[in-house]
Write a protein that holds these residues in place. Structure first.
Motif, short mmCIF file in Angstrom:
data_model
loop_
_atom_site.label_atom_id
_atom_site.label_comp_id
_atom_site.label_asym_id
_atom_site.label_seq_id
_atom_site.Cartn_x
_atom_site.Cartn_y
_atom_site.Cartn_z
N ASN A 111 0.83 -1.22 0.00
CA ASN A 111 0.00 0.00 0.00
C ASN A 111 0.86 1.26 0.00
O ASN A 111 0.50 2.25 -0.64
N ASN A 112 1.99 1.22 0.70
CA ASN A 112 2.93 2.35 0.65
C ASN A 112 3.49 2.52 -0.76
O ASN A 112 3.61 3.65 -1.25
N VAL A 113 3.85 1.41 -1.39
CA VAL A 113 4.36 1.47 -2.77
C VAL A 113 3.29 2.05 -3.69
O VAL A 113 3.57 2.93 -4.51
N LYS A 114 2.06 1.58 -3.55
CA LYS A 114 0.95 2.07 -4.38
C LYS A 114 0.78 3.58 -4.20
O LYS A 114 0.66 4.31 -5.18
N THR A 115 0.81 4.05 -2.96
CA THR A 115 0.68 5.48 -2.68
C THR A 115 1.81 6.27 -3.33
O THR A 115 1.58 7.31 -3.95
N GLU A 116 3.02 5.76 -3.22
CA GLU A 116 4.19 6.43 -3.81
C GLU A 116 4.10 6.46 -5.33
O GLU A 116 4.40 7.47 -5.96
N ILE A 117 3.71 5.35 -5.93
CA ILE A 117 3.59 5.29 -7.39
C ILE A 117 2.53 6.30 -7.85
O ILE A 117 2.74 7.04 -8.81
N ASP A 118 1.40 6.31 -7.16
CA ASP A 118 0.34 7.27 -7.52
C ASP A 118 0.85 8.71 -7.42
O ASP A 118 0.57 9.55 -8.28
N ARG A 119 1.63 8.99 -6.37
CA ARG A 119 2.20 10.34 -6.18
C ARG A 119 3.15 10.67 -7.32
O ARG A 119 3.09 11.76 -7.90
N ILE A 120 4.03 9.75 -7.65
CA ILE A 120 5.04 9.99 -8.68
C ILE A 120 4.42 10.14 -10.07
O ILE A 120 4.83 10.99 -10.86
N LEU A 121 3.41 9.33 -10.36
CA LEU A 121 2.80 9.36 -11.68
C LEU A 121 1.79 10.49 -11.87
O LEU A 121 1.41 10.80 -12.99
N SER A 122 1.37 11.11 -10.77
CA SER A 122 0.35 12.18 -10.91
C SER A 122 1.00 13.52 -11.24
O SER A 122 2.14 13.75 -11.11
#
Length: 122
Positions: A111-122
């Motif tokens: 879930n932390n990875v998912k949050t980070e990926i969403d942050r980076i890709l947005s």
């Protein structure tokens, strides 16, 4: 490795974690092990393959991108733990506390990875 592919793989691993947890709950309730070759091995192989691809891709991406509060060792450990959970889920004698602890750990990092990926890709 495509960033969108890592996003999809992370989602897939979250689903595999949930599935393993469901399997474990069912097996504990029934009290019977599942057949190794028809059920355990196919699921474990599927999860292991996804884990290897995810671990490799994430570690590459982490070399070039700053992920907050995430480290390559956590990625490695999460892939390893999820691979273990995918096998242990099929056996009712697996320690409940240990199994649930691994599942929580895997879910937390994914879930932390998912949050980070969403942050980076947005």
């Amino acid at each position: 490795m495509q960033k969108e592919k890592m996003q999809l793989l992370t989602e897939q691993l979250i689903q595999y974690t949930d599935k393993a947890d469901e399997i474990y709950e069912g097996v504990r309730k029934e009290g019977e092990e599942k057949d190794f070759f028809s059920e355990v091995k196919p699921f474990a192989d599927l999860v292991r393959t996804a884990c290897i691809e995810w671990e490799t891709g994430m570690k590459e991406w982490m070399k070039e991108t700053d992920f907050r509060h995430l480290f390559p060792e956590q990625i490695e450990q999460t892939a390893h733990n999820l691979s273990d959970v995918a096998v242990q889920a099929f056996f009712p004698k697996t320690s409940y506390k240990r199994f649930k602890s691994h599942v929580q750990s895997v879910e937390f990092i994914l879930n932390n990875v998912k949050t980070e990926i969403d942050r980076i890709l947005s």
